[in-house]
Design an enzyme around this catalytic site. Structure first.
Site, PDB file in Angstrom:
ATOM      1  N   ASN A 111       0.868  -1.176   0.000  1.00 34.76           N
ATOM      2  CA  ASN A 111       0.000   0.000   0.000  1.00 34.76           C
ATOM      3  C   ASN A 111       0.909   1.232   0.000  1.00 34.76           C
ATOM      4  OD1 ASN A 111      -1.788   2.036   0.526  1.00 34.76           O
ATOM      5  ND2 ASN A 111      -2.681   1.089   2.348  1.00 34.76           N
ATOM      6  N   ARG A 150      -2.647  -2.138  -3.360  1.00 28.45           N
ATOM      7  CA  ARG A 150      -3.837  -1.309  -3.155  1.00 28.45           C
ATOM      8  C   ARG A 150      -3.736  -0.109  -4.110  1.00 28.45           C
ATOM      9  NH1 ARG A 150      -4.919   3.328   1.097  1.00 28.45           N
ATOM     10  NH2 ARG A 150      -7.111   3.621   0.676  1.00 28.45           N
ATOM     11  N   HIS A 169     -12.660   3.079   0.274  1.00 25.19           N
ATOM     12  CA  HIS A 169     -12.644   2.120   1.398  1.00 25.19           C
ATOM     13  C   HIS A 169     -13.285   0.792   0.986  1.00 25.19           C
ATOM     14  CE1 HIS A 169     -12.574   5.503   4.677  1.00 25.19           C
ATOM     15  NE2 HIS A 169     -11.346   5.057   4.450  1.00 25.19           N
ATOM     16  N   ARG A 185     -10.894  15.911   7.125  1.00 20.12           N
ATOM     17  CA  ARG A 185     -11.697  16.251   5.940  1.00 20.12           C
ATOM     18  C   ARG A 185     -13.101  16.668   6.374  1.00 20.12           C
ATOM     19  NH1 ARG A 185     -10.496  10.798   3.520  1.00 20.12           N
ATOM     20  NH2 ARG A 185      -8.347  10.930   2.832  1.00 20.12           N
ATOM     21  N   GLU A 215      -8.013  -4.703   5.855  1.00 18.81           N
ATOM     22  CA  GLU A 215      -7.956  -4.402   4.419  1.00 18.81           C
ATOM     23  C   GLU A 215      -6.852  -5.193   3.739  1.00 18.81           C
ATOM     24  OE1 GLU A 215      -8.267  -0.235   5.861  1.00 18.81           O
ATOM     25  OE2 GLU A 215      -9.037   0.135   3.839  1.00 18.81           O
TER      26      GLU A 215
END
Ligand code: ADP
Length: 406
Positions: free
Chosen positions: A7, A93, A182, A243, A386
């Protein structure tokens, strides 16, 4: 044989190696501060005795090429003399797959070219993913590599959910639409929920809440994402660490006019200085909860806003799905904050969503059911993974392609 998951972020690389057999974790690590004189690699591996060992090393690392070489070098040293395990495949990823990738892709020159073409949609994320892929293909030229996209799981959203009400040409010419992110996490916890409940995914409607530093909610109908809170970029939807989430688009123009700040700077503020941090100065939920407990009004407001937004999305996705079998909390906040779980479910008993206060407080790890006796909807806490999902999809993709070629 092992599967490696990579990742690559803009200044960091997270990785994990799994045994192909059973996908148990064998080694993992994080390289941070790429592009500085003191890049720091923390590498952990499972020793033959069954315990985790760890090394931390710091050295200058200029770019992803040096970073991945550094990781491979430290990993082989960490095995202390034993023969290097064969690598079955590498799973990468990739944040944005646009409309081009509805499922994982074996990386060849054409796939890599397409991922590069998608950079304008994800200028903050895809360039680092591409850099990681290119280097791993050079370092391990004979190992198959697979791209797993954060957006792919949400490609099942219907047009009414993925379109913005903008001139249609924006979509056709520039790909302006909602994609969602996600995906690996929402997909993983949905599968885990089905396994835990002993019901096939095709018979379940779920609302999954990934609440970490980034946060998103997804409505999953019979195993397929039908709506999700993040949009063309990860900025839309829930209140996040830094965010803003949902925002009147006119705010950009107003702030630009009032402050004279260029749009690029405002974009940076909406991504890095807003959300929980914008309201109370910090983005770490643990710290925020402790400040709120101490009477800090801004911290209390930040928690209140965060949970209120989650609650609004639960209500909206209930309406989207018509009936809901389970609400699932995951991510650093979803898995660990009893306060956020409780406040996000407050006042929803008319929908059959009621949390048991005691069960919510005492979670011993693994999957937990925290609904009250009278709650019709299961409320589950499921630790996400993940990396494992990416490893699984990598293996599945290679098996599928091999099956086709036979
Ligand atoms: P990322 O999106 O960066 O992967 P994580 O999923 O690791 O983030 O979530 C990080 C968030 O989880 C942080 O806000 C952190 O404060 C929060 N968190 C972790 N443990 C707890 C806890 N025990 N209570 C409240 N929040 C927690």
């Amino acid at each position: 044989m092992r599967v490696i998951v990579v990742n690559s972020g803009s200044s960091s690389i997270k990785y994990e190696a799994f045994e192909l057999e059973g996908l148990s974790a064998a080694a993992k690590g994080l390289l941070e501060r790429i592009g500085t004189q003191d890049s720091r690699l923390k590498h952990r591996w499972l020793s033959p005795s069954g315990g985790w060992e760890e090394i931390v090393e710091t050295r200058p690392v200029a770019d992803h090429r040096e970073g991945l070489s550094f990781i491979l070098e430290v990993s082989s040293r960490a095995r202390s003399g034993s023969a290097p395990p064969e690598i079955f495949a590498v799973g990468h990823r990739v944040v944005h797959g646009g409309e081009k990738f509805r499922e994982p892709a074996i990386i060849d020159d054409a796939a890599l070219g397409t991922i590069e073409e998608l950079i304008p949609l994800a200028p903050l994320h895809n360039p680092a993913n591409v850099a990681g892929i290119k280097v791993m293909r050079e370092l391990l030229p004979h190992v198959p590599q697979v791209a797993i996209f954060d957006t792919a799981f949400h490609q099942t959203m219907p047009p009414r959910a993925f379109h913005y009400a903008l001139p249609y040409d924006f979509y056709q010419s520039y790909g302006v639409r909602r994609y969602g992110f996600h995906g690996s996490s929402h997909c993983y916890v949905a599968k885990e929920a089905a396994r835990h409940l002993g019901v096939r995914q095709e018979h379940l409607n779920l609302i999954t809440l990934h609440l970490g530093n980034g946060a998103s909610a997804t409505a999953i109908e019979k195993g397929k994402s039908v709506d999700t809170s993040m949009g063309m970029t990860p900025l839309e939807g829930l209140v996040m660490g830094t965010r803003c989430g949902d925002l009147d688009p006119a705010v950009h123009f107003y702030v630009q006019k009032r402050t004279g700040r260029p749009f690029q700077e405002i974009e940076g503020i909406l991504n890095k200085e807003s959300g929980l941090k914008g309201i109370c100065g910090v983005n770490d939920m643990r710290e925020i909860e402790s400040r709120a407990d101490g009477g800090n009004a801004r911290a209390e407001l930040a928690v209140d806003m965060f949970c209120y937004r989650v609650r609004k999305y639960i209500g909206a996705y209930f309406a989207v799905l018509g009936s809901v079998d389970a609400v699932i909390f995951t991510g650093g906040i979803g898995e660990n904050s009893a306060v956020v779980r409780a406040r996000s479910c407050e006042g929803l008993s008319a929908l059959g969503i009621a949390l048991d206060e005691q069960r919510n407080k005492v979670i011993a790890g693994g999957i937990a059911e925290i609904q009250a006796e009278e709650g019709r909807v299961k409320i589950l806490v499921i630790p996400t993974d993940e990396e494992r999902e990416i490893a699984q999809q990598t293996v599945d993709t290679i098996e599928r392609v091999k099956g086709r070629d036979r």
